[in-house]
Write a protein that holds these residues in place. Structure first.
Motif, short mmCIF file in Angstrom:
data_model
loop_
_atom_site.label_atom_id
_atom_site.label_comp_id
_atom_site.label_asym_id
_atom_site.label_seq_id
_atom_site.Cartn_x
_atom_site.Cartn_y
_atom_site.Cartn_z
N GLU A 1 18.35 21.40 -30.20
CA GLU A 1 18.53 21.52 -28.76
C GLU A 1 19.11 20.24 -28.16
OE1 GLU A 1 15.84 22.37 -30.42
OE2 GLU A 1 15.92 24.56 -30.20
N GLU A 2 18.66 19.09 -28.65
CA GLU A 2 19.17 17.81 -28.15
C GLU A 2 20.63 17.61 -28.57
OE1 GLU A 2 15.13 15.06 -27.99
OE2 GLU A 2 16.18 15.34 -29.89
N LEU A 3 20.97 18.07 -29.77
CA LEU A 3 22.37 17.98 -30.21
C LEU A 3 23.27 18.83 -29.33
CD1 LEU A 3 24.55 17.07 -32.18
CD2 LEU A 3 23.86 18.90 -33.73
N VAL A 4 22.78 20.02 -28.96
CA VAL A 4 23.54 20.92 -28.09
C VAL A 4 23.86 20.24 -26.76
CG1 VAL A 4 23.36 23.03 -26.72
CG2 VAL A 4 22.74 23.06 -29.14
N GLU A 5 22.90 19.49 -26.23
CA GLU A 5 23.10 18.80 -24.95
C GLU A 5 24.23 17.78 -25.01
OE1 GLU A 5 19.42 17.05 -23.87
OE2 GLU A 5 18.35 18.98 -23.67
N HIS A 6 24.44 17.21 -26.21
CA HIS A 6 25.45 16.17 -26.35
C HIS A 6 26.83 16.70 -26.74
CE1 HIS A 6 21.83 13.66 -26.49
NE2 HIS A 6 22.61 12.63 -26.21
N CYS A 7 26.88 17.90 -27.32
CA CYS A 7 28.18 18.40 -27.78
C CYS A 7 28.58 19.73 -27.14
CB CYS A 7 28.21 18.53 -29.30
SG CYS A 7 27.07 19.76 -29.97
N ASN A 8 27.70 20.30 -26.34
CA ASN A 8 28.02 21.52 -25.59
C ASN A 8 28.42 22.68 -26.51
OD1 ASN A 8 28.17 22.96 -23.19
ND2 ASN A 8 30.36 22.57 -22.95
#
Length: 272
Positions: free
Chosen positions: A22-29
């Motif tokens: 989820e945190e990765l998603v926030e950074h790479c959309n």
């Protein structure tokens, strides 16, 4: 890098960064489902997606390539590096291999002079201490030279070459140690030592020759060198032909050097 290795590597990099999916998603959309499928190896993402994910992890495509080669190196016998070493380590080892090969050729000439002189006159040409030094240096240079073929055998899927190179290092080291331990051949007659030496090296040359024949992706040079090696191997085994095979084997090391240089060129081409 193909799946599933790519997904596993992205998972590893994400965990090293300390990100959840989820945190990765926030950074790479990119959607969580897409990240999950990539890490599971279910889909092969487009290059743009890979770059986006890596950018969010403060990484780039070079990290994927370097890690792949690092893992290959770590699997190779006699090679152990830590995680912060990159692909340049591989090229340093291969460059060390061909330089050691040239040094080995030079030292073997002096060693051949010493041993031939002892065989005919019962004394060493340069003296006992120089002979010991030359023998030790020659064994070290030869080991570093053959070590390059352990790597080449691993990287180019020629396991027979890899194993043969390891055996060559072991046999040459043992023979060098014994020749130093028994300088005057008190425990084993010179004639018997010469026969054992010749037969063992004959087997080594044949094995390395077969290994070269089984090596792909490096053109015809290893194939031609493999044939020459096998011929020299049988000459060594006859013992009588060692007088010809010995000097010829030193010259053949020049072909070994050329093969290492070819491997370096091929790997650089693959990386680019």
């Amino acid at each position: 890098m193909k799946q599933p290795q790519l997904g596993l590597k992205i998972l590893e990099l994400r965990q090293q960064k300390g990100f959840t999916q989820e945190e990765l998603v926030e950074h790479c959309n990119i959607s969580v489902r897409t990240i999950q499928r990539i890490e599971a190896g279910e889909v092969t993402p487009r290059i743009y997606t890979i770059k986006t994910i890596l950018a969010a992890l403060d990484r780039d495509l070079d990290d994927l390539q370097e890690t792949y080669f690092e893992k290959k190196i770590k699997k190779a016998f006699l090679i152990e590096i830590d995680e912060n070493k990159n692909v340049s380590f591989l090229f340093k080892q291969l460059n060390l291999g061909w330089i050691a090969g040239i040094l080995s050729m030079i030292l073997l000439v002096f060693q051949l002079i010493e041993e031939t002189t002892y065989l005919t006159t019962d004394s060493y040409y340069f003296g006992e201490i120089p002979y010991v030094i030359i023998t030790i240096l020659a064994a070290i240079a030869f080991a570093l030279h053959m070590r390059a073929f352990v790597l080449i055998g691993e990287l180019f899927k020629s396991h027979f070459l890899k194993t043969s190179a390891i055996i060559a290092i072991a046999i040459n080291t043992l023979i060098a140690l014994y020749s130093i331990f028994d300088l005057h051949f008190l425990y084993l007659k010179l004639e018997a030592f010469a026969v054992i030496y010749s037969v063992l090296f004959g087997v080594v040359f044949i094995c390395i020759g077969i290994g070269f024949l089984k090596t792909n992706h490096l053109g015809q040079l290893p194939k031609a060198t493999g044939i020459i090696n096998i011929v020299l191997g049988f000459m060594f085994i006859t013992v009588i032909m060692t007088v010809v095979a010995g000097p010829a084997s030193i010259l053949v090391q020049g072909l070994y050097v050329a093969i290492i240089l070819r491997a370096i060129e091929t790997l650089r081409r693959q990386l680019s």
